[in-house]
Scaffold this active site. Sequence first.
Site, PDB file in Angstrom:
ATOM      1  CD  GLU A 138     -17.158 -71.205  12.237  1.00 30.14           C
ATOM      2  OE1 GLU A 138     -16.002 -70.747  12.067  1.00 30.14           O
ATOM      3  OE2 GLU A 138     -17.418 -72.097  13.054  1.00 30.14           O
ATOM      4  CG  LEU A 161     -22.194 -78.029  12.105  1.00 32.62           C
ATOM      5  CD1 LEU A 161     -21.950 -78.249  10.626  1.00 32.62           C
ATOM      6  CD2 LEU A 161     -23.152 -76.868  12.316  1.00 32.62           C
ATOM      7  CD  GLU A 162     -21.312 -85.520  15.131  1.00 28.85           C
ATOM      8  OE1 GLU A 162     -20.813 -86.159  14.192  1.00 28.85           O
ATOM      9  OE2 GLU A 162     -21.108 -85.805  16.344  1.00 28.85           O
ATOM     10  CG  HIS A 204     -32.258-101.354  -7.957  1.00 31.59           C
ATOM     11  ND1 HIS A 204     -32.165 -99.979  -7.940  1.00 31.59           N
ATOM     12  CD2 HIS A 204     -33.558-101.665  -8.229  1.00 31.59           C
ATOM     13  CE1 HIS A 204     -33.358 -99.473  -8.213  1.00 31.59           C
ATOM     14  NE2 HIS A 204     -34.228-100.480  -8.396  1.00 31.59           N
ATOM     15  CB  VAL A 238     -17.236 -82.577  13.616  1.00 30.49           C
ATOM     16  CG1 VAL A 238     -17.875 -83.896  14.019  1.00 30.49           C
ATOM     17  CG2 VAL A 238     -16.553 -82.706  12.252  1.00 30.49           C
ATOM     18  CE  LYS A 263     -21.055 -89.774  15.911  1.00 25.84           C
ATOM     19  NZ  LYS A 263     -20.446 -88.962  16.971  1.00 25.84           N
ATOM     20  N   GLY A 266      -4.710 -87.852  24.292  1.00 25.29           N
ATOM     21  CA  GLY A 266      -5.901 -87.215  23.752  1.00 25.29           C
ATOM     22  C   GLY A 266      -5.949 -85.710  23.892  1.00 25.29           C
ATOM     23  N   GLY A 274     -13.259 -76.197  19.200  1.00 27.20           N
ATOM     24  CA  GLY A 274     -12.100 -77.046  18.978  1.00 27.20           C
ATOM     25  C   GLY A 274     -11.603 -77.685  20.258  1.00 27.20           C
TER      26      GLY A 274
END
EC number: 1.8.1.4
Length: 470
Positions: free
Chosen positions: A210, A193-194, A449, A190, A51, A151, A275
Amino acid sequence: MSKEYDLVILGGGTAGYVSAIRASQLGKKVAIVEKYKIGGTCLHKGCIPTKSYLKTAEILRYINHSTEYGIKTASAEFEIMDIVAKKDETVSTMYSGVQSLMKKYKIDVYEGNGRILGPSLFSPQAGTVSVEFENGESELLVNNNVLIATGSRPIELPFLEFNHHTVISSDDMMHLETLPHNILIIGGGVIGLEFASLLNDLGVEVTVVEAGPSIIPNEQQEISKTIKRTFEENGIKIYEKLPLSEDDVLVQDSHVDVKLQEDNISFDKVLVAVGRTPNTEDLGLNNTKIKTDDKGYIITNDVYQTEDKHIYAVGDVIGNYQLAHVATKEGTIAVEHMFDQNPILLDYLTIPRCIYTNPEVASIGMTEQDAKNEGLSFKKFKVPFKAIGKSVIENNGLGECILIKDIENENVLGIHMIGAKVTELINEAALFTFMNGSTEELATTVHAHPSIGEVLMELGLKSENRAIHV
């Protein structure tokens, strides 16, 4: 030498340290065994560092597209090592915070490899943990309960093993010293694509392959089509329904040659993102009654007990959603159950799923296809983000929000979004779903708004045949 604990946790990732804190809050003596660094994959190799990269990519994208916001001249120069340094600074800050939490809650952290032992002099049941340190020494941790939260790790392809130079994993992406001219990403989903999104923003020529029919196979079809179209408009090449084999790939010293349909292309790097596999080897599971499935995932009940009822397992090792927020919730439930707190069980249909690409993707609950597979009668409602002023400001209103509603009982089955800031907006949908909200309540809740969240109010109105802006 041995020490005694109420709970020993194998794995100090997000699930491990959050579970340890919860147990400490309940007055228990807790130890964590972690062979890398407290914080695990999420902090050091996954959620947080990626991120950080994506934020840098977002800023660069705004600069490169400044004319769309009325700014005639804007430019930016960057060095990949500076981007990595910013990522490292972020991770270091978070790492220090987690270490402080361990001290605050008086949690003992052992940096080594933990292995569960069978019944012995120290305990009549399996569960004593032997910690082996790098210097060859070891220590025994006698306990009443064990929580396995070790993990997962990236999967290799049998014909394309990681060499950490030209054939790389998501872990290797954390330490890039130079940007490749071009890269092949094998695997949508995920992770793939990130990285495709952020590398594209950084100027790398990106190709995604893919094997399945869709680059986001488990999400709403409209969303998968939208992100594919947007990626291609941004210059990312996408191949679907294209499984690769040993005959298609040749690894050279400085590049990888790959046959894609009729084209033979040389790539500087190939990122394998097909994966992750659970870290269950060398844990001493053979010394217990614990059972695993054919993929190596530990089998548990709905409170995450294994066949040895005092040994629990959570997170990536049990094969549910491989998401940090899922693992932490599972860990909290496991700890509260083992110490008689009667936790609320986790409903996986209330869990938000996010993909932090450009545009962002977020969803919760069932897709249209899921509802069909369950034999449910449903209606589908859509609101385009072009109807929402704040979204038009953010990214010209790209994307849409979709609601799936059960016809028989009016229950909301799922909410799916693609657009600006939806990875934040999905938390409102998560609360709405957890509280079993109705579309009438969604429609009548006052939203500020302008805000992107108005799309949910408009979606509620539309599902009640009262739409204003669509």
